[in-house]
Design a protein around this motif. Structure first.
Motif, PDB file in Angstrom:
ATOM      1  N   ASP A  32      23.354  34.738 -18.311  1.00  0.00           N
ATOM      2  CA  ASP A  32      23.310  35.772 -17.279  1.00  0.00           C
ATOM      3  C   ASP A  32      24.553  35.630 -16.415  1.00  0.00           C
ATOM      4  O   ASP A  32      25.345  34.716 -16.602  1.00  0.00           O
ATOM      5  N   ASP A  33      24.730  36.554 -15.520  1.00  0.00           N
ATOM      6  CA  ASP A  33      25.891  36.519 -14.623  1.00  0.00           C
ATOM      7  C   ASP A  33      25.518  36.031 -13.233  1.00  0.00           C
ATOM      8  O   ASP A  33      26.277  36.222 -12.287  1.00  0.00           O
ATOM      9  N   VAL A  34      24.359  35.399 -13.104  1.00  0.00           N
ATOM     10  CA  VAL A  34      23.846  35.026 -11.788  1.00  0.00           C
ATOM     11  C   VAL A  34      23.904  33.517 -11.568  1.00  0.00           C
ATOM     12  O   VAL A  34      24.410  33.047 -10.544  1.00  0.00           O
ATOM     13  N   ASN A  35      23.377  32.750 -12.506  1.00  0.00           N
ATOM     14  CA  ASN A  35      23.224  31.311 -12.309  1.00  0.00           C
ATOM     15  C   ASN A  35      24.519  30.548 -12.584  1.00  0.00           C
ATOM     16  O   ASN A  35      25.276  30.889 -13.487  1.00  0.00           O
ATOM     17  N   ILE A  62      25.396  28.575 -24.155  1.00  0.00           N
ATOM     18  CA  ILE A  62      24.725  29.709 -23.512  1.00  0.00           C
ATOM     19  C   ILE A  62      25.773  30.676 -22.966  1.00  0.00           C
ATOM     20  O   ILE A  62      25.678  31.893 -23.158  1.00  0.00           O
ATOM     21  N   HIS A  63      26.782  30.140 -22.304  1.00  0.00           N
ATOM     22  CA  HIS A  63      27.815  30.976 -21.680  1.00  0.00           C
ATOM     23  C   HIS A  63      28.645  31.725 -22.721  1.00  0.00           C
ATOM     24  O   HIS A  63      28.863  32.931 -22.597  1.00  0.00           O
ATOM     25  N   TYR A  64      29.110  31.020 -23.748  1.00  0.00           N
ATOM     26  CA  TYR A  64      30.031  31.625 -24.707  1.00  0.00           C
ATOM     27  C   TYR A  64      29.349  32.371 -25.855  1.00  0.00           C
ATOM     28  O   TYR A  64      29.908  33.317 -26.390  1.00  0.00           O
ATOM     29  N   LYS A  65      28.138  31.951 -26.244  1.00  0.00           N
ATOM     30  CA  LYS A  65      27.432  32.601 -27.352  1.00  0.00           C
ATOM     31  C   LYS A  65      26.335  33.558 -26.882  1.00  0.00           C
ATOM     32  O   LYS A  65      25.777  34.301 -27.678  1.00  0.00           O
TER      33      LYS A  65
END
Length: 96
Positions: A32-35, A62-65
């Motif tokens: 997500d763009d929040v945490n 999680i961030h890249y995939k």
């Protein structure tokens, strides 16, 4: 070349009497763009009992995939973890 050895068929062999089927489920965390990275890392350490290195690697995936399987196990084991991760504001699902 060695000749085949004669087999002694009178020896006993253990046979599995019961097959226990277990369904392995995956606990997947979504990007997500929040945490923040730190929040996700701390959550994986607290909830999934990851090492700091393991939590950091999962967070990068999680961030890249866009998602990462952070834990495998039974439905009963993973649902409370999923609920706690979601309670902390991170999107997660238990998938088959």
């Amino acid at each position: 070349m060695q000749p085949f050895e004669e087999t002694d068929w009178s020896t006993s062999v253990d046979v599995l009497d019961e097959v226990i089927e277990t369904d392995v489920h995956n606990l997947v965390v979504f990007n997500d763009d929040v945490n923040t990275f730190d929040h996700v890392i701390d959550t994986l350490i607290d909830v999934c009992h990851h090492t700091p290195e393991q939590a950091e690697q999962c967070t990068l995936l999680i961030h890249y995939k866009g998602k990462c399987t952070v834990k495998n196990g039974s439905w009963e084991e993973l649902v409370p973890m999923r609920n706690e991760i979601c309670r902390r504001g991170i999107s997660a699902e238990v998938l088959n």
